[in-house]
Write a protein that holds these residues in place. Sequence first.
Motif, PDB file in Angstrom:
ATOM      1  N   LEU A 121       0.812  -1.214   0.000  1.00 47.06           N
ATOM      2  CA  LEU A 121       0.000   0.000   0.000  1.00 47.06           C
ATOM      3  C   LEU A 121       0.849   1.269   0.000  1.00 47.06           C
ATOM      4  O   LEU A 121       0.338   2.353  -0.284  1.00 47.06           O
ATOM      5  CB  LEU A 121      -0.934   0.003   1.215  1.00 47.06           C
ATOM      6  CG  LEU A 121      -2.012  -1.095   1.241  1.00 47.06           C
ATOM      7  CD1 LEU A 121      -2.781  -1.049   2.558  1.00 47.06           C
ATOM      8  CD2 LEU A 121      -2.960  -0.941   0.061  1.00 47.06           C
ATOM      9  N   ARG A 122       2.119   1.129   0.348  1.00 49.94           N
ATOM     10  CA  ARG A 122       3.029   2.287   0.394  1.00 49.94           C
ATOM     11  C   ARG A 122       4.223   2.051  -0.524  1.00 49.94           C
ATOM     12  O   ARG A 122       5.367   2.292  -0.154  1.00 49.94           O
ATOM     13  CB  ARG A 122       3.501   2.527   1.833  1.00 49.94           C
ATOM     14  CG  ARG A 122       2.385   2.988   2.758  1.00 49.94           C
ATOM     15  CD  ARG A 122       2.813   2.952   4.213  1.00 49.94           C
ATOM     16  NE  ARG A 122       1.814   3.516   5.097  1.00 49.94           N
ATOM     17  CZ  ARG A 122       0.714   2.892   5.485  1.00 49.94           C
ATOM     18  NH1 ARG A 122       0.479   1.656   5.053  1.00 49.94           N
ATOM     19  NH2 ARG A 122      -0.154   3.465   6.290  1.00 49.94           N
ATOM     20  N   ALA A 201      -4.101  -3.276  -6.404  1.00 54.24           N
ATOM     21  CA  ALA A 201      -4.579  -1.965  -5.952  1.00 54.24           C
ATOM     22  C   ALA A 201      -4.970  -1.073  -7.120  1.00 54.24           C
ATOM     23  O   ALA A 201      -5.752  -0.123  -6.949  1.00 54.24           O
ATOM     24  CB  ALA A 201      -3.506  -1.276  -5.104  1.00 54.24           C
ATOM     25  N   VAL A 206     -11.183  -2.539  -7.349  1.00 52.02           N
ATOM     26  CA  VAL A 206     -10.766  -1.737  -6.193  1.00 52.02           C
ATOM     27  C   VAL A 206     -11.181  -0.283  -6.389  1.00 52.02           C
ATOM     28  O   VAL A 206     -11.679   0.364  -5.456  1.00 52.02           O
ATOM     29  CB  VAL A 206      -9.240  -1.855  -5.980  1.00 52.02           C
ATOM     30  CG1 VAL A 206      -8.779  -0.920  -4.861  1.00 52.02           C
ATOM     31  CG2 VAL A 206      -8.862  -3.293  -5.654  1.00 52.02           C
ATOM     32  N   ARG A 207     -10.993   0.231  -7.595  1.00 50.74           N
ATOM     33  CA  ARG A 207     -11.420   1.609  -7.872  1.00 50.74           C
ATOM     34  C   ARG A 207     -12.929   1.758  -7.705  1.00 50.74           C
ATOM     35  O   ARG A 207     -13.413   2.775  -7.188  1.00 50.74           O
ATOM     36  CB  ARG A 207     -11.012   1.993  -9.290  1.00 50.74           C
ATOM     37  CG  ARG A 207      -9.501   2.062  -9.501  1.00 50.74           C
ATOM     38  CD  ARG A 207      -9.175   2.291 -10.965  1.00 50.74           C
ATOM     39  NE  ARG A 207      -7.736   2.297 -11.194  1.00 50.74           N
ATOM     40  CZ  ARG A 207      -7.175   2.319 -12.398  1.00 50.74           C
ATOM     41  NH1 ARG A 207      -7.959   2.324 -13.481  1.00 50.74           N
ATOM     42  NH2 ARG A 207      -5.866   2.323 -12.521  1.00 50.74           N
ATOM     43  N   VAL A 210     -13.753   1.890  -4.003  1.00 50.48           N
ATOM     44  CA  VAL A 210     -13.410   3.207  -3.442  1.00 50.48           C
ATOM     45  C   VAL A 210     -14.421   4.248  -3.893  1.00 50.48           C
ATOM     46  O   VAL A 210     -14.851   5.109  -3.109  1.00 50.48           O
ATOM     47  CB  VAL A 210     -11.978   3.602  -3.866  1.00 50.48           C
ATOM     48  CG1 VAL A 210     -11.680   5.040  -3.425  1.00 50.48           C
ATOM     49  CG2 VAL A 210     -10.959   2.641  -3.262  1.00 50.48           C
ATOM     50  N   PRO A 215     -15.461   2.103   3.314  1.00 48.65           N
ATOM     51  CA  PRO A 215     -14.319   2.419   4.184  1.00 48.65           C
ATOM     52  C   PRO A 215     -13.033   1.778   3.665  1.00 48.65           C
ATOM     53  O   PRO A 215     -13.066   0.678   3.097  1.00 48.65           O
ATOM     54  CB  PRO A 215     -14.727   1.822   5.535  1.00 48.65           C
ATOM     55  CG  PRO A 215     -16.218   1.717   5.481  1.00 48.65           C
ATOM     56  CD  PRO A 215     -16.559   1.446   4.047  1.00 48.65           C
ATOM     57  N   ARG A 216     -11.913   2.460   3.872  1.00 50.18           N
ATOM     58  CA  ARG A 216     -10.632   1.967   3.360  1.00 50.18           C
ATOM     59  C   ARG A 216     -10.301   0.586   3.925  1.00 50.18           C
ATOM     60  O   ARG A 216      -9.791  -0.274   3.210  1.00 50.18           O
ATOM     61  CB  ARG A 216      -9.522   2.962   3.730  1.00 50.18           C
ATOM     62  CG  ARG A 216      -8.133   2.522   3.274  1.00 50.18           C
ATOM     63  CD  ARG A 216      -7.095   3.575   3.627  1.00 50.18           C
ATOM     64  NE  ARG A 216      -5.753   3.117   3.348  1.00 50.18           N
ATOM     65  CZ  ARG A 216      -5.174   3.167   2.150  1.00 50.18           C
ATOM     66  NH1 ARG A 216      -5.851   3.643   1.120  1.00 50.18           N
ATOM     67  NH2 ARG A 216      -3.945   2.736   1.978  1.00 50.18           N
ATOM     68  N   ARG A 217     -10.620   0.385   5.206  1.00 46.68           N
ATOM     69  CA  ARG A 217     -10.308  -0.914   5.815  1.00 46.68           C
ATOM     70  C   ARG A 217     -11.074  -2.034   5.135  1.00 46.68           C
ATOM     71  O   ARG A 217     -10.524  -3.115   4.889  1.00 46.68           O
ATOM     72  CB  ARG A 217     -10.641  -0.872   7.304  1.00 46.68           C
ATOM     73  CG  ARG A 217     -10.322  -2.160   8.039  1.00 46.68           C
ATOM     74  CD  ARG A 217     -10.601  -2.029   9.521  1.00 46.68           C
ATOM     75  NE  ARG A 217     -10.311  -3.258  10.230  1.00 46.68           N
ATOM     76  CZ  ARG A 217     -10.482  -3.433  11.530  1.00 46.68           C
ATOM     77  NH1 ARG A 217     -10.936  -2.416  12.271  1.00 46.68           N
ATOM     78  NH2 ARG A 217     -10.201  -4.584  12.096  1.00 46.68           N
ATOM     79  N   ARG A 218     -12.355  -1.791   4.807  1.00 46.96           N
ATOM     80  CA  ARG A 218     -13.147  -2.823   4.143  1.00 46.96           C
ATOM     81  C   ARG A 218     -12.648  -3.076   2.728  1.00 46.96           C
ATOM     82  O   ARG A 218     -12.628  -4.216   2.257  1.00 46.96           O
ATOM     83  CB  ARG A 218     -14.616  -2.404   4.115  1.00 46.96           C
ATOM     84  CG  ARG A 218     -15.525  -3.486   3.549  1.00 46.96           C
ATOM     85  CD  ARG A 218     -16.984  -3.106   3.627  1.00 46.96           C
ATOM     86  NE  ARG A 218     -17.826  -4.146   3.088  1.00 46.96           N
ATOM     87  CZ  ARG A 218     -19.140  -4.057   2.983  1.00 46.96           C
ATOM     88  NH1 ARG A 218     -19.754  -2.940   3.391  1.00 46.96           N
ATOM     89  NH2 ARG A 218     -19.842  -5.056   2.479  1.00 46.96           N
ATOM     90  N   VAL A 219     -12.237  -2.022   2.051  1.00 47.07           N
ATOM     91  CA  VAL A 219     -11.700  -2.197   0.696  1.00 47.07           C
ATOM     92  C   VAL A 219     -10.445  -3.061   0.724  1.00 47.07           C
ATOM     93  O   VAL A 219     -10.273  -3.959  -0.110  1.00 47.07           O
ATOM     94  CB  VAL A 219     -11.402  -0.822   0.063  1.00 47.07           C
ATOM     95  CG1 VAL A 219     -10.677  -0.994  -1.273  1.00 47.07           C
ATOM     96  CG2 VAL A 219     -12.683  -0.030  -0.132  1.00 47.07           C
ATOM     97  N   VAL A 220      -9.581  -2.792   1.694  1.00 49.18           N
ATOM     98  CA  VAL A 220      -8.315  -3.524   1.774  1.00 49.18           C
ATOM     99  C   VAL A 220      -8.545  -4.978   2.184  1.00 49.18           C
ATOM    100  O   VAL A 220      -8.033  -5.915   1.548  1.00 49.18           O
ATOM    101  CB  VAL A 220      -7.348  -2.828   2.750  1.00 49.18           C
ATOM    102  CG1 VAL A 220      -6.102  -3.691   2.976  1.00 49.18           C
ATOM    103  CG2 VAL A 220      -6.943  -1.466   2.217  1.00 49.18           C
TER     104      VAL A 220
END
Length: 307
Positions: A121-122, A201, A206-207, A210, A215-220
């Motif tokens: 993710l980073r 990602a 995924v897009r 989003v 929520p970001r946590r659920r997407v991940v």
Amino acid sequence: MGRYVIRRLLQMIPVFAGATLLIFLMVNVMGDPVAGLCGERQCDPATEAQLRKEFGLDQPVWQQYLTYMGHVFSGDFGTAFNGQKVIDLMASAFPITIRLTLVAVFFEILIGIVFGVVTGLRRGRPVDTSVLLLTLVVIAVPTFVTGLLAQLLLGVRWKIIEPSVSPTAPLGELILPGLVLASVSLAYVTRLTRTSIAENARSDYVRTAVAKGLPRRRVVVRHLLRNSLIPVVTFIGTDIGALMGGAIVTERIFNIHGVGFQLYQGILRQNTQTVVGFVTVLVIVFLVANLLVDLLYAVLDPRIRYA
């Protein structure tokens, strides 16, 4: 699903037969086990003939293999040259190695996947570069170096742990050996997870998630991680058999009397019954682990269906 499982089980039969035959032939060319029994002094002809007859070594190799496989299917893995039943050696060794393997797999899943998700993710950031460099170092350093350093620092110099594991090998004493055993595989799991997360990602699903405002946590967790774990699960599934059979170095360093220890002793003493028996069970473990991995694909990705 049922037909697929039956088909895979039938496919395991020739694979199992071929693998055990290859192992049997390789072990039989290691050297003369009768010479190993007699030590440095050469056996007299009468004693040598008696030993060969007792252990079936006077028969052709193909006949020895058929006889051995017939005994295996009846639950008899033979007798070691010291008179001990191989099945008894398995009963004492496999529980220890299974605990050690479970600890190693736990570290692979916990540390490897977490680091892989964070770096994926980073991607391109300092934390990503640092973890990549760390995994390269772990992969480059042999396991025996990692194990000896951990034993020297934590066990001998700082006395945080016992330098060697006790004969019963309780779970608490297997934490450090399990981490050492999992170190290289853990680094590969981190890199696999990172690559898979970074690729998925940028996927359309995924897009879309989003864009829906999830929520970001659920997407991940629900979308990105679930689809990214397929190559990781494949690696971990195939790695289970490798961890159990490849624990010889780790078990020797920490004095763990598991499968690796028994294999080392069997090879050292040219004990074919012990080596072939243990490796036969490891082949079964490897085949079953691969089947379970294939079935997990449908759980991780609902698009996968087995006919």
